[in-house]
Structures are given as structure tokens and as C-alpha cells.
Enzyme design. Sequence first.
Site, PDB file in Angstrom:
ATOM      1  N   PRO A   1     -12.996  64.784 -50.949  1.00 42.66           N
ATOM      2  CA  PRO A   1     -14.364  65.162 -50.460  1.00 42.66           C
ATOM      3  C   PRO A   1     -14.649  66.498 -50.649  1.00 42.66           C
ATOM      4  O   PRO A   1     -13.799  67.492 -50.386  1.00 42.66           O
ATOM      5  CB  PRO A   1     -14.200  64.970 -48.851  1.00 42.66           C
ATOM      6  CG  PRO A   1     -12.969  65.232 -48.307  1.00 42.66           C
ATOM      7  CD  PRO A   1     -12.099  64.708 -49.675  1.00 42.66           C
ATOM      8  N   MET A   2     -15.786  67.001 -51.639  1.00 39.46           N
ATOM      9  CA  MET A   2     -15.944  68.245 -52.014  1.00 39.46           C
ATOM     10  C   MET A   2     -17.493  68.721 -51.692  1.00 39.46           C
ATOM     11  O   MET A   2     -18.178  68.066 -52.308  1.00 39.46           O
ATOM     12  CB  MET A   2     -15.336  68.457 -53.536  1.00 39.46           C
ATOM     13  CG  MET A   2     -14.120  68.489 -53.639  1.00 39.46           C
ATOM     14  SD  MET A   2     -13.641  68.544 -55.822  1.00 39.46           S
ATOM     15  CE  MET A   2     -13.931  66.860 -56.074  1.00 39.46           C
TER      16      MET A   2
ATOM     17  N   GLN B   1     -16.181  61.091 -44.572  1.00 40.87           N
ATOM     18  CA  GLN B   1     -15.465  62.029 -43.828  1.00 40.87           C
ATOM     19  C   GLN B   1     -16.521  62.829 -42.920  1.00 40.87           C
ATOM     20  O   GLN B   1     -17.796  63.157 -43.258  1.00 40.87           O
ATOM     21  CB  GLN B   1     -14.967  63.220 -44.944  1.00 40.87           C
ATOM     22  CG  GLN B   1     -14.061  64.325 -44.243  1.00 40.87           C
ATOM     23  CD  GLN B   1     -13.714  65.406 -44.812  1.00 40.87           C
ATOM     24  OE1 GLN B   1     -14.519  66.233 -45.389  1.00 40.87           O
ATOM     25  NE2 GLN B   1     -12.322  65.546 -45.158  1.00 40.87           N
TER      26      GLN B   1
ATOM     27  N   CYS C   1     -10.935  72.203 -43.961  1.00 42.99           N
ATOM     28  CA  CYS C   1     -11.883  73.024 -44.422  1.00 42.99           C
ATOM     29  C   CYS C   1     -11.835  74.608 -43.791  1.00 42.99           C
ATOM     30  O   CYS C   1     -11.823  74.692 -42.518  1.00 42.99           O
ATOM     31  CB  CYS C   1     -13.312  72.458 -44.475  1.00 42.99           C
ATOM     32  SG  CYS C   1     -14.644  73.598 -45.188  1.00 42.99           S
TER      33      CYS C   1
ATOM     34  N   LYS D   1      -7.522  64.254 -42.729  1.00 41.08           N
ATOM     35  CA  LYS D   1      -7.200  64.998 -44.019  1.00 41.08           C
ATOM     36  C   LYS D   1      -6.996  66.656 -43.022  1.00 41.08           C
ATOM     37  O   LYS D   1      -7.870  67.242 -42.430  1.00 41.08           O
ATOM     38  CB  LYS D   1      -8.477  65.155 -44.627  1.00 41.08           C
ATOM     39  CG  LYS D   1      -8.082  66.273 -45.914  1.00 41.08           C
ATOM     40  CD  LYS D   1      -9.074  66.089 -47.094  1.00 41.08           C
ATOM     41  CE  LYS D   1      -8.692  66.553 -48.558  1.00 41.08           C
ATOM     42  NZ  LYS D   1      -8.599  68.165 -48.318  1.00 41.08           N
TER      43      LYS D   1
ATOM     44  N   ASN E   1      -2.284  66.211 -51.397  1.00 45.90           N
ATOM     45  CA  ASN E   1      -3.652  66.863 -51.952  1.00 45.90           C
ATOM     46  C   ASN E   1      -3.307  68.438 -52.225  1.00 45.90           C
ATOM     47  O   ASN E   1      -2.305  69.131 -51.716  1.00 45.90           O
ATOM     48  CB  ASN E   1      -4.676  66.685 -51.077  1.00 45.90           C
ATOM     49  CG  ASN E   1      -5.968  67.468 -51.426  1.00 45.90           C
ATOM     50  OD1 ASN E   1      -6.623  68.335 -50.547  1.00 45.90           O
ATOM     51  ND2 ASN E   1      -6.323  67.304 -52.714  1.00 45.90           N
ATOM     52  N   GLY E   2      -4.001  68.965 -53.223  1.00 41.16           N
ATOM     53  CA  GLY E   2      -3.812  70.215 -53.376  1.00 41.16           C
ATOM     54  C   GLY E   2      -3.075  70.805 -54.754  1.00 41.16           C
ATOM     55  O   GLY E   2      -2.097  70.398 -55.047  1.00 41.16           O
TER      56      GLY E   2
ATOM     57  N   GLY F   1      -8.947  66.666 -56.609  1.00 38.13           N
ATOM     58  CA  GLY F   1     -10.288  67.315 -56.390  1.00 38.13           C
ATOM     59  C   GLY F   1     -10.641  68.065 -57.566  1.00 38.13           C
ATOM     60  O   GLY F   1     -11.514  67.369 -58.274  1.00 38.13           O
ATOM     61  N   ARG F   2     -10.527  69.268 -57.766  1.00 40.89           N
ATOM     62  CA  ARG F   2     -11.219  69.938 -58.672  1.00 40.89           C
ATOM     63  C   ARG F   2     -11.024  69.401 -60.032  1.00 40.89           C
ATOM     64  O   ARG F   2     -11.983  69.269 -60.955  1.00 40.89           O
ATOM     65  CB  ARG F   2     -10.934  71.414 -58.705  1.00 40.89           C
ATOM     66  CG  ARG F   2     -11.575  72.285 -57.656  1.00 40.89           C
ATOM     67  CD  ARG F   2     -11.253  73.497 -57.473  1.00 40.89           C
ATOM     68  NE  ARG F   2      -9.898  73.679 -56.911  1.00 40.89           N
ATOM     69  CZ  ARG F   2      -8.862  74.788 -57.249  1.00 40.89           C
ATOM     70  NH1 ARG F   2      -9.372  75.741 -57.787  1.00 40.89           N
ATOM     71  NH2 ARG F   2      -7.757  74.639 -56.638  1.00 40.89           N
TER      72      ARG F   2
END
Length: 338
Positions: free
Chosen positions: A12-13, A65, A95, A134, A206-207, A228-229
Site C-alpha cells: 500500500p503506497m 488497509q 507509516c 503491517k 517488506n522493505g 513497494g517502490r
Amino acid sequence: MKKQHNLLCIAPMMEWTDRHCRMLHRTLSARALLYTEMLTTGAILHGDRARLLAYDPAEHPVALQLGGSEPADLAAAARIGEAEGYDEINLNVGCPSDRVQSGRFGACLMREPELVAECMAAIGGAVKVPATVKCRIGVDDQDPEESLFALVDLCAKAGVTTFVVHARKAWLQGLSPKENRDIPPLDYPLVYRLKRERPDLTIVINGGVGSLDEAEAHLAQVDGVMLGRAAYHTPDLLGDVDARIFGEARRMTAVAAVEAYKPYIARELAAGTHLAAMTRHMLGLFHGVPGARAWRRILTVEGVKAGAGLEVIDRALAAISGLQEQRLARGLEAGEAA
């Protein structure tokens, strides 16, 4: 056994993974688990619910989310999300933005694991779909070995079985959200240890995961990987997800994905959506391919004009294929000259 839908997820971004972005990602992978942007309980309970929760049925499996810290509100929002057909309800405990902190949700909740567990118990009691978390490995001066395990254990007692762990601390003071994506060091081994010591839980890492090679390496240690990105800026890599991660024969090229995405774009244009709202998610599709600059320029410059339609995408595709044909012709000429 690993749960298949958790093997590869798209993070989720905020301001990125809207419904148009998710549909593009779905054309590239039929199997990856998609996530909405974080939606606050207040927005869902009191805002334009139809707009905020809208999605295309083709997006499944797709998770909602939530952001919040009031158990009753989270339960109510989760029930709404389940009624709308979402396949999972996820709580954001990761976040680091100032706005999120001021609302007492996101990464600052790492300091209140008991509250997070209470929230998850409320969500889990309200819905039949999976309720997941998350989180980060810790915040500020917390010891991640203590903060991560404490949060996970309390939530597990509340019935949570799936955790997506961003393998960085979040620094809530002194670093921007952008800096929080890069500066605190990643600690993948701690997440691996969490899986080893809590084998009955589903752990998704994640990350900083930048490629499917890296994803496959993580899958030797944990149950799933969240991109993600990398998925957003170079979405073409998702075209190999179904084959490499899920073991299926399906592979999707960037060109084929554009063609598959066009009927959705046509429907949205007819409904009044501006072309740029959809093409902005496509800019990285041809990253590293001859003609990629022309592709981005045409979509960016022409896509924002009033009345822009599918012809803009066709021109951008033609620029890609035209440059590739030119390179091929030059290669043949060079070969003949040799």
C-alpha cells in the site's frame, strides 16, 4: 506450507496504489495480492465511501488497509470493507508521517502494542476475512528484538496469524517519511528470526526489495515478500511474477500489459476519468528499453490535455516500436557492412 496469495504482495503506497494503479498491476500479474492506499477509519465512516472504496472486480485478490487506533471505529470500517468485497483487512502500524502520527495511527502505534492487539481483536471479531498487521521492527530508540516480538506476540494472542514486516525502524523525530524509507538500516535477519521462532505465523517481508531475484532469496526464509517502490517505478517486473513466484506459465510483456489495460482505460474515460489519472502509473513500464524517454514524454505532455484518449497511448507505443525498429535496422546494416 506457504499461503499462495501471500507469496508476492504489492505494498500500500499513499497517492500511488489507487484503483487505476492496481488495475495496471493486475494486468501484469494475475496472482499478486494487491493493497489499497491506507484509508483512515474517519474517511470510511464519514467520507465519500463509494469513491474511497471503489475497485474493479478484476483486482481480486485485493486487501483494504486501514489507519486508526480506536477499536470500535476499526471494527466498523472493517465490516464495511468486508461488505464491499475486500479479501483482507490490514492495519497500518508502519507509516511514519507527521500527519499519521498526529492521528495516533501508523508507526507510532509500535509504542502501544497492547492497543494494537486490542484493535486487531476488534477487527478480527468483526469480519470473517483475514485480519492482518503491517508493522515496522520498531521506532526511535526501541530495541527491535523487543518491540517487534512484543507486538507480534500480543497480536497473535488476539488471533492474528499474518504479519507484513517492514524490516526497518521508523524514526518519528528528525527524519522525513522519504528519509524513513532509506536511512534506518534494514534488518532482514531479524525478520527471518521471527519466522524461525514463530513458525506457525505467516511472515511477509517488506522493505528495500528491488527485484524478483531478491524476492526469491527472501522466500527461502519467510512466507512472502511485499514489493513497494520497485513495483511502482518498474512495473514491468511484475510481468514475470506469476511464472517465477507462483510457478505458472503466464508471462506478460509490457506491451501486452498496455493492450490489456486499454479496455479498462476506455471504460474509465467514458465514465469521465482523465487519461492522466491512469497513464501516470504507466510511466515506468518501459524502463531501460529504447524509446522509454519518448514513451514518458508523450504520456506526460499529451496525456494531460483536455480530451486526451487512447490515441495518446497508441502514439507512445508507436514511439517505442519505432525506435526499436530503427535499432534493428541499424544492426542489420552494420552486419551487412561487416
